[in-house]
Scaffold this motif. Sequence first.
Motif, short mmCIF file in Angstrom:
data_model
loop_
_atom_site.label_atom_id
_atom_site.label_comp_id
_atom_site.label_asym_id
_atom_site.label_seq_id
_atom_site.Cartn_x
_atom_site.Cartn_y
_atom_site.Cartn_z
N GLN A 107 38.35 52.24 38.74
CA GLN A 107 38.96 53.57 38.80
C GLN A 107 37.94 54.65 38.44
O GLN A 107 37.91 55.72 39.04
N ARG A 108 37.11 54.38 37.46
CA ARG A 108 36.09 55.36 37.06
C ARG A 108 35.11 55.60 38.20
O ARG A 108 34.73 56.73 38.47
N LEU A 109 34.70 54.55 38.89
CA LEU A 109 33.77 54.71 40.02
C LEU A 109 34.40 55.55 41.12
O LEU A 109 33.75 56.43 41.68
N VAL A 110 35.66 55.30 41.43
CA VAL A 110 36.34 56.09 42.45
C VAL A 110 36.45 57.55 42.00
O VAL A 110 36.26 58.47 42.80
N SER A 111 36.70 57.77 40.72
CA SER A 111 36.76 59.13 40.18
C SER A 111 35.42 59.84 40.31
O SER A 111 35.37 61.02 40.67
N ILE A 112 34.33 59.14 40.02
CA ILE A 112 32.99 59.72 40.16
C ILE A 112 32.75 60.13 41.61
O ILE A 112 32.27 61.23 41.89
N ILE A 113 33.07 59.24 42.52
CA ILE A 113 32.87 59.52 43.95
C ILE A 113 33.68 60.76 44.36
O ILE A 113 33.16 61.67 45.01
N GLY A 114 34.94 60.82 43.95
CA GLY A 114 35.77 61.97 44.29
C GLY A 114 35.22 63.27 43.73
O GLY A 114 35.18 64.29 44.43
N ASP A 115 34.78 63.25 42.48
CA ASP A 115 34.23 64.44 41.84
C ASP A 115 32.97 64.90 42.56
O ASP A 115 32.80 66.09 42.84
N CYS A 116 32.09 63.95 42.86
CA CYS A 116 30.84 64.30 43.55
C CYS A 116 31.12 64.91 44.92
O CYS A 116 30.53 65.94 45.28
N LEU A 117 32.01 64.30 45.67
CA LEU A 117 32.31 64.82 47.00
C LEU A 117 32.96 66.20 46.94
O LEU A 117 32.66 67.07 47.76
N GLN A 118 33.83 66.40 45.96
CA GLN A 118 34.46 67.72 45.80
C GLN A 118 33.41 68.78 45.54
O GLN A 118 33.41 69.85 46.17
N HIS A 119 32.50 68.52 44.62
CA HIS A 119 31.49 69.53 44.29
C HIS A 119 30.46 69.70 45.39
O HIS A 119 29.94 70.81 45.58
N LEU A 120 30.17 68.65 46.12
CA LEU A 120 29.27 68.80 47.28
C LEU A 120 29.91 69.68 48.34
O LEU A 120 29.24 70.51 48.96
N GLY A 121 31.22 69.52 48.56
CA GLY A 121 31.92 70.39 49.50
C GLY A 121 31.89 71.84 49.05
O GLY A 121 31.69 72.75 49.86
N GLN A 122 32.06 72.08 47.76
CA GLN A 122 31.99 73.44 47.23
C GLN A 122 30.59 74.02 47.44
O GLN A 122 30.44 75.17 47.86
N ALA A 123 29.56 73.23 47.14
CA ALA A 123 28.18 73.71 47.29
C ALA A 123 27.86 73.99 48.75
O ALA A 123 27.21 75.00 49.08
N ALA A 124 28.32 73.12 49.65
CA ALA A 124 28.08 73.34 51.08
C ALA A 124 28.80 74.61 51.55
O ALA A 124 28.27 75.36 52.38
N TYR A 125 29.99 74.85 51.04
CA TYR A 125 30.74 76.04 51.40
C TYR A 125 29.99 77.30 50.96
O TYR A 125 29.84 78.25 51.74
N VAL A 126 29.51 77.31 49.71
CA VAL A 126 28.76 78.46 49.21
C VAL A 126 27.50 78.66 50.06
O VAL A 126 27.18 79.79 50.44
N LYS A 127 26.80 77.59 50.37
CA LYS A 127 25.59 77.69 51.19
C LYS A 127 25.94 78.29 52.54
O LYS A 127 25.22 79.17 53.05
N GLY A 128 27.04 77.87 53.14
CA GLY A 128 27.47 78.41 54.42
C GLY A 128 27.84 79.88 54.34
O GLY A 128 27.53 80.67 55.24
N LEU A 129 28.52 80.27 53.26
CA LEU A 129 28.87 81.68 53.07
C LEU A 129 27.61 82.55 53.02
O LEU A 129 27.58 83.64 53.60
N LEU A 130 26.62 82.07 52.31
CA LEU A 130 25.40 82.86 52.11
C LEU A 130 24.52 82.89 53.37
O LEU A 130 23.75 83.81 53.54
N ALA A 131 24.69 81.89 54.22
CA ALA A 131 23.89 81.86 55.45
C ALA A 131 24.49 82.75 56.54
O ALA A 131 23.81 83.13 57.47
N ALA A 132 25.78 83.06 56.39
CA ALA A 132 26.48 83.84 57.41
C ALA A 132 26.03 85.29 57.43
O ALA A 132 25.60 85.87 56.52
#
Length: 166
Positions: free
Chosen positions: A141-166
């Motif tokens: 369960q901890r490993l799945v939680s780590i994966i979920g947290d990482c993917l959530q924050h990567l999505g946030q970072a990619a979104y910010v990068k996209g906003l700034l590139a626009a």
Amino acid sequence: MDPRGVLTEAFGRITELYDGVADGLDYETLHHRPGGTGNSIAWLLWHLARVQDDHVAGLADGPQVWEEWQEKLGLPNGTDDIGYGHTSEQVDAIRISDPELLVGYHHEVTLATARYLETVDERELEREVDQNWDPPVTAGQRLVSIIGDCLQHLGQAAYVKGLLAA
């Protein structure tokens, strides 16, 4: 594919996405905080690597990669600081001179994760690692939680990068 293979694949994808978000960032883009208060890409990438490092080291009962990397990144944050509950000032204090340093740190975290995953079997996945929850949290369960947290924050970072590139 066995559970170890699935977990290895998931963490490998995190690394690919991490590298993609970090690619081509300049200092200003790395540290821009949307609306002046949101999390910067630097903070998001640092935080997700710290969470993975901290949690996997805990599962493996080993040292954190951060012990070797905090000086390289020029940050005073000790091994207990993974960014959870950071104030706006603490978020703003995460300043990285070069995104490649973050990539290097995360790659070392990924290697430590891979070493741990080599030891994972069904018994390890069922091992209770946190009694503070009801029911207690298992290593799986901890490993799945780590994966979920990482993917959530990567999505946030990619979104910010996209906003700034626009």
